[in-house]
Design a protein around this motif. Sequence first.
Motif, mmCIF file in Angstrom:
data_model
loop_
_atom_site.group_PDB
_atom_site.id
_atom_site.type_symbol
_atom_site.label_atom_id
_atom_site.label_comp_id
_atom_site.label_asym_id
_atom_site.label_seq_id
_atom_site.Cartn_x
_atom_site.Cartn_y
_atom_site.Cartn_z
ATOM 1 N N HIS A 59 -16.318 75.258 -25.210
ATOM 2 C CA HIS A 59 -15.942 73.920 -26.037
ATOM 3 C C HIS A 59 -16.150 74.429 -27.253
ATOM 4 O O HIS A 59 -17.507 74.468 -27.479
ATOM 5 N N HIS A 184 -17.469 62.840 -23.227
ATOM 6 C CA HIS A 184 -18.268 62.766 -24.192
ATOM 7 C C HIS A 184 -19.488 61.337 -23.762
ATOM 8 O O HIS A 184 -19.171 60.148 -24.480
ATOM 9 N N HIS A 240 -22.009 68.522 -23.183
ATOM 10 C CA HIS A 240 -22.747 68.420 -23.551
ATOM 11 C C HIS A 240 -24.673 67.525 -23.360
ATOM 12 O O HIS A 240 -24.155 66.940 -24.422
HETATM 13 ZN ZN ZN Z 1 -18.576 65.243 -28.298
#
Ligand code: ZN
Length: 467
Positions: A59, A184, A240
Amino acid sequence: MQFDRIIKNGTIVTASDTFVADVGIIGGKIAALANDLTDSADIIDASGLYVMPGGIDSHVHIAQPSGDGIVMADDFESGTRSAAMGGNTSILSFCMQEKGDSLRHSLKVYHDKADGECHIDVAFHMIVTDPTPAVLGQELPALVEDGYTSFKVFMTYENLRLRDDEILNTLDAAKNTGALVMVHCENEDAIRFLIGQHEANGEFSAKSHATTRPIAAEREATHRALSLAEIVDTPIVIVHVSNREAMEEMERARVRGSKVIGETCPQYLMLTADDLDQNEMEGAKFVCSPPPRDKASQDACWDGLQRGVFDLFSSDHCPFRFDDPEGKLIEKGKKSFRWIPNGIPGVATRLPILFSEGVQKGRIDLNRFVALTATNHAKLYGMYPQKGTIAIGSDADIALWDPEKNVTITNDLLAQGCDYTPYEGLEVTGWPVLTMVRGKTVVKDGELSGEKGYGKYLARQKSNLIA
Ligand code: ZN
Ligand code: URP
Ligand code: ZN
Ligand code: ZN
């Protein structure tokens, strides 16, 4: 057997084993793991060192435009150089589709940026921002065949986010072609609502970045993304993750039978929202999304790394210069936190932070360290066993670690394009003293020894979750 190189007397660590052996390398590949290898003119003494698979950071954002004219601080030369300083041998960087562009065109743009510039091996995930029928029906399947087997979608950022129907269609296209989707998860409408409230109240400083992106916005979007993947019946990667409530959503989805992969990052172990609450724009150095939370969330993320809620530990390296030449970050950020570009640097500090705070402090063991930082990334993103382990036939992508080396992190150690690290002054124990890519030393004792252009583009297989 005659070897090109031998690494002698080190302790080899893989995701499953720890043992003392020599590593014999021929033609950039591991050719032998045995005791008492001698036949080479090039012998590296690794006594007292760990011989680990080089880090794979799946990432990383490099040379991506921020949308409002602020340029990312790393190009592929500096980004891969910094990654190598921190013990990494491969990165997966994002290629962002601009609205209206084809995926092919976007890929060409990023390949042109990367070609001839990289110090370590690089692969691309595509960010899908414009999932038209042609993109999902024709382009995506063709790209999967060509080795671009993972795609990221955003639920946040005004100009990038997809609606739920678009996410469903993207997940469905991925399912039909054997691709993996990373999401995300933050609720953009909730964030817009809170930004409006804050600005109406005259709150413009960096700390409001954290309060306008609360845990509830991440939890809700995580729940929704998991539900959409369940409806389509396809695996999903939640990237994340910053807190326990999002983790609990993932665990519940797994109990229902969904294939869910979770990722967390150093910022969620080491930083809190208080770091954004500083004078003179200093808080802008900690602006990333989701934002760092609090001590309880840090503890939750450690717990998730220990219990296997997370399989991936990545940097989400996304560097913007604080003092950028045209002063745009400070100038714009002073008007309102909403104009501070989201993202912080971290590709070089990911491994030392997890080694020091995780392994040295007894929170995780060495094998788990390797799994979280290399092996799981290789398996999930279709690079295993070429990458991500120390085994006969694998690429000789190796980091030698001095577990006792004490280092105070400063930005100049990291050789990155960014002019700050959020971890300035952090003391760590354990440091990668040599990084080797396909048998060739790229960094030794903090000095770059390779030439840019040695790093290669990696076409990938389908994910181990899908095959
Ligand atoms: Zn992101
Ligand atoms: O703030 C962040 N994380 N910036 C990078 C882009 C993303 O959302 O991953
Ligand atoms: Zn274009
Ligand atoms: Zn990111």
